[in-house]
Design an enzyme around this catalytic site. Structure first.
Site, PDB file in Angstrom:
ATOM      1  N   CYS A  22       0.723  -1.349   0.059  1.00  0.00           N
ATOM      2  CA  CYS A  22       0.047   0.032   0.099  1.00  0.00           C
ATOM      3  C   CYS A  22       0.991   1.330  -0.278  1.00  0.00           C
ATOM      4  O   CYS A  22       0.472   2.437   0.281  1.00  0.00           O
ATOM      5  CB  CYS A  22      -0.937  -0.155   1.034  1.00  0.00           C
ATOM      6  N   HIS A  65      -1.855   8.246   6.026  1.00  0.00           N
ATOM      7  CA  HIS A  65      -2.065   6.740   5.619  1.00  0.00           C
ATOM      8  C   HIS A  65      -3.513   6.423   6.322  1.00  0.00           C
ATOM      9  O   HIS A  65      -4.219   5.817   5.335  1.00  0.00           O
ATOM     10  CB  HIS A  65      -1.059   5.962   6.016  1.00  0.00           C
ATOM     11  N   HIS A  83      -9.843   2.174   1.343  1.00  0.00           N
ATOM     12  CA  HIS A  83      -8.535   1.841   1.068  1.00  0.00           C
ATOM     13  C   HIS A  83      -8.105   1.108  -0.231  1.00  0.00           C
ATOM     14  O   HIS A  83      -8.738  -0.067  -0.354  1.00  0.00           O
ATOM     15  CB  HIS A  83      -7.971   0.488   2.272  1.00  0.00           C
TER      16      HIS A  83
END
Length: 401
Positions: free
Chosen positions: A159, A290, A325
């Site tokens: 990610c 994040h 996400h």
């Protein structure tokens, strides 16, 4: 060394496609979360995700035959097409590099092949699905769509992948290896990814609430994000609109744990990114976090931010509260949000935030509503499984008059 600027943005997201639609949605705090429709999720305890329900690749790409490509590759190509058009560049040619990040590549194809073997027994894989499978095709799809025949590379740093791609693009342009590069990331929702995070206990029941005391996890999502990075001299010469300048970046891999982030390593990476960018902590006006919404991730990120910024950290918000996400595309969307914050004067909100968490004291999550303000320097955080950390610093567009 050449100064590097952002001259094109290409978001393909569940809250908006294209710069204006995406910016309007982020500013309004729109949610792109809905019940999963791309596979049968009825037997999962949690059934929400961030799918791009209205994604019609044939409407967006102009050169690719969409039948030849998987969904993640088409997200990458569509995002690159939007960014190229936004930058006003019709053909990138031999000199341009294309760098894309991803977490899972064409994982929906793997799921489809596995389901067929489970249902029908062992057999040769479907030729079309197998041909679309190699992960390197994500960058290739974007390159073919925009007519770029220079270097292509797909980054698989989980990610943190899109920030890694943007960092490498910055290296190529700032060193003079190329004058323009396309960089970003893409991933597609799949049963595999949803099941994996469910088994980890990381999925929220229905709502992602980063930095909230009642947060219970993240939601899987999909999309494509691309940015045009260009040498400042080139951008000025052709009269391009400049959203922001890339000031610098840093990456690290601490290999501390397969899935858990490590605060000291993240803080060290932030410090390196700031130093390489020539920026001091007091000059940063916004951190695009994040911000996954899991209890551990948000606590570790807050701890790392406090370790670098002390008790006077700038506002910190999470796009994942709106998008979910998007895995390998996540920091690409974060970079687009930073460029828009710098060029249009606002800080994106963290929606669904209701309850301050005493454990995260000193963090201003920009709860609920976007904040209209001048942003001169923005930091984009990205952390991935395996201990991958990648942080990019952006500054306001240089005065070119």
């Amino acid at each position: 060394m050449h100064r590097v600027v952002i001259t094109g943005l290409g978001p393909v997201s569940n809250i908006g496609i294209g710069v204006d639609g995406f910016c309007t949605a982020v500013r309004a705090g729109k949610s792109g979360i809905s019940r999963i429709s791309s596979f049968d999720a009825s037997r999962f305890e949690h059934q929400m995700a961030g799918e791009v329900a209205d994604f019609d690749s044939a409407e967006l790409v102009t050169r690719l035959d969409v039948a030849d490509w998987g969904r993640a590759s088409l997200f990458a190509a569509a995002a690159a097409r939007l960014a190229a058009d936004d930058a006003g560049i019709q053909d990138f040619g031999d000199d341009a590099a294309v760098l894309m990040g991803t977490t899972s590549g064409e994982i929906p194809n793997v799921v489809a092949m596995t389901e067929s073997w489970y249902r029908d027994g062992p057999a040769a894989p479907d030729r079309t699905l197998a041909a679309q499978l190699p992960t390197g095709r994500l960058a290739l799809a974007a390159a073919q769509e925009i007519g770029a025949t220079g270097e292509t590379m797909t980054f698989s740093a989980a990610c943190a992948a899109a920030n890694c791609a943007i960092g490498y693009a910055y290296d190529l342009v700032s060193s003079g290896e190329t004058t323009v590069a396309m960089a970003g990331g893409a991933d597609a929702v799949s049963r595999f990814t949803h099941a994996a995070f469910h088994r980890l206990g990381a999925l929220a029941k229905d709502t992602c609430r980063p930095f909230d005391r009642e947060r219970d996890g993240m939601l899987t999502a999909e999309g494509g994000a691309a940015l045009v990075l260009e040498a400042l001299d080139s951008a000025i010469e052709r009269g391009a609109r400049i959203y922001a300048e890339v000031l610098g970046y840093a990456v690290s891999c601490d290999a501390y744990h397969p899935s858990a982030p490590e605060p000291e390593s993240i803080a060290r990476t932030m410090g390196t990114a700031l130093r390489r960018s020539g920026v001091t902590p007091d000059e940063v006006d916004y951190i695009c976090a994040h911000g996954t919404g899991t209890r551990l991730n948000d606590r570790v990120e807050a701890q790392a931010i406090r370790g670098v910024y002390g008790e006077t950290a700038p506002p910190v918000s999470s796009l994942k509260s709106m998008l979910g996400h998007t895995m390998g595309a996540a920091s690409g969307f974060g970079s687009i949000a930073c460029a828009l914050a710098l060029s249009r004067g606002f800080i994106p909100p963290t929606i669904n935030h209701r309850h301050p968490d005493p454990e995260l004291g000193g963090i201003d999550p920009v709860a609920g509503t976007a904040r209209e303000t001048t942003v001169r320097v923005a930091q984009n955080n990205a952390f991935g499984f395996g201990g991958n950390n990648a942080i990019v610093l952006f500054g306001s567009a240089p005065c070119t008059s």
